[in-house]
Write a protein that holds these residues in place. Structure first.
Motif, PDB file in Angstrom:
ATOM      1  N   THR A  19     -21.545  36.831   2.049  1.00  0.00           N
ATOM      2  CA  THR A  19     -21.422  35.375   2.927  1.00  0.00           C
ATOM      3  C   THR A  19     -21.445  34.516   1.305  1.00  0.00           C
ATOM      4  N   GLY A  20     -22.969  35.196   0.688  1.00  0.00           N
ATOM      5  CA  GLY A  20     -24.498  34.411  -0.131  1.00  0.00           C
ATOM      6  C   GLY A  20     -23.565  34.220  -0.980  1.00  0.00           C
ATOM      7  N   ILE A  21     -22.644  35.237  -1.921  1.00  0.00           N
ATOM      8  CA  ILE A  21     -22.575  35.236  -2.987  1.00  0.00           C
ATOM      9  C   ILE A  21     -21.033  34.655  -3.133  1.00  0.00           C
ATOM     10  N   ILE A  22     -20.086  34.267  -1.802  1.00  0.00           N
ATOM     11  CA  ILE A  22     -18.717  33.328  -2.012  1.00  0.00           C
ATOM     12  C   ILE A  22     -19.281  32.441  -1.554  1.00  0.00           C
ATOM     13  N   VAL A  23     -19.387  31.813  -0.528  1.00  0.00           N
ATOM     14  CA  VAL A  23     -20.219  30.152  -0.646  1.00  0.00           C
ATOM     15  C   VAL A  23     -20.612  29.708  -1.149  1.00  0.00           C
ATOM     16  N   ALA A  24     -21.518  30.186  -2.511  1.00  0.00           N
ATOM     17  CA  ALA A  24     -21.904  29.977  -2.826  1.00  0.00           C
ATOM     18  C   ALA A  24     -21.399  29.002  -4.307  1.00  0.00           C
ATOM     19  N   ASN A  25     -19.770  29.847  -4.670  1.00  0.00           N
ATOM     20  CA  ASN A  25     -18.897  28.721  -5.260  1.00  0.00           C
ATOM     21  C   ASN A  25     -18.924  27.225  -4.997  1.00  0.00           C
ATOM     22  N   LEU A  26     -19.247  26.733  -3.992  1.00  0.00           N
ATOM     23  CA  LEU A  26     -18.924  25.412  -3.313  1.00  0.00           C
ATOM     24  C   LEU A  26     -20.096  24.870  -4.042  1.00  0.00           C
ATOM     25  N   ASN A  27     -21.123  24.549  -4.256  1.00  0.00           N
ATOM     26  CA  ASN A  27     -21.986  24.683  -4.238  1.00  0.00           C
ATOM     27  C   ASN A  27     -22.348  24.401  -6.029  1.00  0.00           C
ATOM     28  N   TYR A  28     -21.935  25.150  -6.742  1.00  0.00           N
ATOM     29  CA  TYR A  28     -21.950  25.177  -8.526  1.00  0.00           C
ATOM     30  C   TYR A  28     -21.879  23.774  -8.896  1.00  0.00           C
ATOM     31  N   ILE A  29     -20.868  23.572  -8.540  1.00  0.00           N
ATOM     32  CA  ILE A  29     -20.924  22.057  -9.530  1.00  0.00           C
ATOM     33  C   ILE A  29     -21.995  20.797  -9.083  1.00  0.00           C
ATOM     34  N   GLN A  30     -22.969  21.000  -7.331  1.00  0.00           N
ATOM     35  CA  GLN A  30     -23.824  19.559  -7.548  1.00  0.00           C
ATOM     36  C   GLN A  30     -24.492  19.620  -8.965  1.00  0.00           C
ATOM     37  N   PRO A  31     -25.369  20.216  -9.681  1.00  0.00           N
ATOM     38  CA  PRO A  31     -25.999  20.144 -10.297  1.00  0.00           C
ATOM     39  C   PRO A  31     -25.510  19.964 -11.877  1.00  0.00           C
ATOM     40  N   ILE A  32     -24.705  20.029 -12.186  1.00  0.00           N
ATOM     41  CA  ILE A  32     -23.577  19.769 -13.669  1.00  0.00           C
ATOM     42  C   ILE A  32     -23.141  19.062 -13.534  1.00  0.00           C
ATOM     43  N   ALA A  45     -18.642   8.963 -11.698  1.00  0.00           N
ATOM     44  CA  ALA A  45     -17.649   8.861 -10.258  1.00  0.00           C
ATOM     45  C   ALA A  45     -17.000   9.529 -10.504  1.00  0.00           C
ATOM     46  N   ALA A  46     -15.400   9.888 -11.013  1.00  0.00           N
ATOM     47  CA  ALA A  46     -14.526  11.066 -11.260  1.00  0.00           C
ATOM     48  C   ALA A  46     -15.291  12.381 -11.471  1.00  0.00           C
ATOM     49  N   VAL A  47     -16.768  12.784 -11.600  1.00  0.00           N
ATOM     50  CA  VAL A  47     -16.682  13.967 -11.120  1.00  0.00           C
ATOM     51  C   VAL A  47     -16.750  14.249 -10.011  1.00  0.00           C
ATOM     52  N   GLY A  48     -17.743  12.580  -9.679  1.00  0.00           N
ATOM     53  CA  GLY A  48     -17.545  12.861  -7.840  1.00  0.00           C
ATOM     54  C   GLY A  48     -16.947  12.971  -6.382  1.00  0.00           C
ATOM     55  N   VAL A  49     -15.603  12.706  -7.170  1.00  0.00           N
ATOM     56  CA  VAL A  49     -14.431  13.019  -6.476  1.00  0.00           C
ATOM     57  C   VAL A  49     -14.124  14.486  -6.776  1.00  0.00           C
ATOM     58  N   VAL A  50     -14.439  15.075  -7.792  1.00  0.00           N
ATOM     59  CA  VAL A  50     -14.341  16.612  -7.622  1.00  0.00           C
ATOM     60  C   VAL A  50     -14.852  17.206  -6.537  1.00  0.00           C
ATOM     61  N   ALA A  51     -16.095  17.240  -7.431  1.00  0.00           N
ATOM     62  CA  ALA A  51     -17.025  17.714  -5.749  1.00  0.00           C
ATOM     63  C   ALA A  51     -16.054  17.220  -4.570  1.00  0.00           C
ATOM     64  N   MET A  52     -15.904  16.315  -4.470  1.00  0.00           N
ATOM     65  CA  MET A  52     -15.613  15.572  -2.881  1.00  0.00           C
ATOM     66  C   MET A  52     -14.775  16.899  -2.969  1.00  0.00           C
ATOM     67  N   LEU A  53     -13.422  17.292  -3.817  1.00  0.00           N
ATOM     68  CA  LEU A  53     -12.066  17.705  -3.512  1.00  0.00           C
ATOM     69  C   LEU A  53     -12.513  19.069  -3.099  1.00  0.00           C
ATOM     70  N   GLY A 102     -10.004  19.667 -11.406  1.00  0.00           N
ATOM     71  CA  GLY A 102      -9.719  19.180 -10.436  1.00  0.00           C
ATOM     72  C   GLY A 102      -8.711  19.772  -9.418  1.00  0.00           C
ATOM     73  N   ILE A 103      -7.680  19.791 -10.022  1.00  0.00           N
ATOM     74  CA  ILE A 103      -7.215  21.157  -9.476  1.00  0.00           C
ATOM     75  C   ILE A 103      -7.431  22.227  -8.644  1.00  0.00           C
ATOM     76  N   ALA A 104      -7.907  23.438 -10.101  1.00  0.00           N
ATOM     77  CA  ALA A 104      -9.382  24.016  -9.396  1.00  0.00           C
ATOM     78  C   ALA A 104      -9.961  24.045  -8.819  1.00  0.00           C
ATOM     79  N   SER A 105     -11.070  22.963  -8.566  1.00  0.00           N
ATOM     80  CA  SER A 105     -11.793  23.196  -8.237  1.00  0.00           C
ATOM     81  C   SER A 105     -11.715  22.166  -6.432  1.00  0.00           C
ATOM     82  N   VAL A 152     -29.716  28.045  -9.672  1.00  0.00           N
ATOM     83  CA  VAL A 152     -29.094  29.680 -10.639  1.00  0.00           C
ATOM     84  C   VAL A 152     -27.895  28.143 -11.497  1.00  0.00           C
ATOM     85  N   SER A 153     -26.952  27.373 -10.594  1.00  0.00           N
ATOM     86  CA  SER A 153     -26.712  26.359 -11.599  1.00  0.00           C
ATOM     87  C   SER A 153     -27.408  25.445 -12.221  1.00  0.00           C
TER      88      SER A 153
END
Length: 395
Positions: A19-32, A45-53, A102-105, A152-153
């Motif tokens: 569960t830890g390894i998989i749920v981490a996928n959701l948060n990698y984008i935030q620091p980068i 702001a555009a990257v923020g939309v991707v993070a929201m996606l 964005g689609i990948a995210s 980690v990210s």
């Protein structure tokens, strides 16, 4: 492996790590996000939309994929979703444009719901008397993944191109897939004779019928909403009050280790006493946290103490509510979890929205007032709705 007796400590640990390894996928984008914006030459702001996606995809996955756990063999379903998650991460690594990224995210979010299939699966396999302890241990892994993913990210992004964060995540998930295939317990249930459309159509009826599910959903909505009230505005407050950057907010986020350390203990308290008692403690800790934020938030030590208490409150609520949700009809455990987690993340999203609005117009006082509203609703729900009789302890 075909019985509840096969759920050994090693198996629970494997489920927690998964569960830890998989749920981490959701948060990698935030620091980068800044690195991604620079790489694709787009606004933050555009990257923020991707993070929201990514979060939006996760919400859709909760509603439309997690209920499949009540139809299909969960041993296979978890691996299928993990395989699709690996493909999504590879597309994110390869993405030549912000649109494809964005689609990948979005796909990363949709396919990273396996933890919410694993949680009811672990509860189903666990002996009833130890269900709270098992859930606490598995949720410890979930929290650890959320907690460490940002660090980690950010670290990888500082020494490698940001794309490699997704490649390394894909490699980690690929290794996990082989391990789960070899060691995850086989689903002992027979194939369920249900149609997907009917399963989805049953969600509103299930929520209307299950009073205890309603109580858990309301409490999860409120307590995760309260948590996000803080974390969505903490960076703003640190900058305004202390002239500190978002990196300090990230460091303060590591205080969340408190919840990881206490998750198993909370699970044992649920088993020994009752979820109703531990949910009450969760509301109490969260309320005390915001009393401290409102009165001593101008002191850094006040923020630190409040964050620890808030994280404890959130964790008390999460483990306790999962114990309630997983004690209900086992034939609908995945759908129950889907409804609960959707409400949970909906509360978090609204907590973020209203807290950000309150900060813009009323400052820290407005933020604490929003939290007070969530806490009042949590208390009212706690007083009105009871827990299932099978979880009530008798002296």
């Amino acid at each position: 492996m075909d019985s509840k007796k096969d759920l050994s400590g090693k198996t629970v640990l494997l489920m927690a790590i998964a569960t830890g390894i998989i749920v981490a996928n959701l948060n990698y984008i935030q620091p980068i996000e800044g690195l991604i914006a620079t790489s694709f030459r787009v606004s933050k702001a555009a990257v923020g939309v991707v993070a929201m996606l990514t979060q939006l995809g996760y919400a859709f996955g909760l509603l439309f994929i997690v209920p499949l756990g009540d139809i299909f063999n969960r041993y296979h379903l978890i691996q299928i979703m993990l395989g699709l998650s690996i493909l999504s991460l590879i597309v994110a690594f390869w993405s030549p444009s912000i649109v494809i990224f964005g689609i990948a995210s979005l796909l990363v979010g949709i396919t990273s719901v396996a933890p919410q299939i694993i949680i009811p699966y672990a509860a189903y396999l666990a002996p009833n008397l130890h269900q709270g302890k098992v859930l606490g241990n598995v949720l410890s892994g979930l929290l650890t993944g959320i907690l460490l993913s940002r660090s980690v990210s950010g670290l990888l992004g500082s020494v490698l191109s940001w794309q490699y964060v997704y490649l390394i995540a894909a490699i980690a998930c690929t290794i996990l897939l082989f391990v789960l295939h070899a060691y995850l317990p086989r689903d002992p249930r027979e194939q369920q004779n249900m149609q997907y459309g009917k399963v989805l159509a049953s969600l509103p009826k299930l929520l209307a019928q299950e009073k205890h599910l309603q109580g858990a959903a309301i409490n999860g909505f409120c307590l995760f909403g309260v948590s996000n009230v803080l974390w969505s505005t903490l960076a703003f407050y640190l900058a305004a009050q202390y002239h500190l950057g978002s990196n300090v907010a990230g460091l303060l986020g590591l205080l969340g280790i408190t919840g990881v350390l206490f998750a198993s203990i909370i699970g044992r308290l649920v088993d020994e006493y009752s979820p109703r008692m531990t949910i009450g403690l969760g509301i109490g800790f969260s309320t005390l946290a915001f009393v401290i934020f409102a009165s001593l938030g101008h002191l850094l030590v006040g923020l630190i103490v409040g964050i620890v208490l808030l994280d404890l409150g959130t964790q008390f609520g999460q483990v306790s509510n999962q114990a309630i949700v997983q004690s209900l009809n086992s034939q609908a455990s995945s759908r129950n979890n889907s409804l609960f987690m959707f409400s949970y993340f909906l509360g978090g999203s609204l907590g973020t929205f209203f807290a950000t609005f309150a900060w813009s117009h009323f400052g820290w006082t407005g933020v604490c007032s929003v939290a007070a509203v969530f806490l009042i609703f949590a208390l009212l729900g706690h007083l009105i709705l009871k827990e299932p009789k099978k979880l009530q302890k008798t002296s």
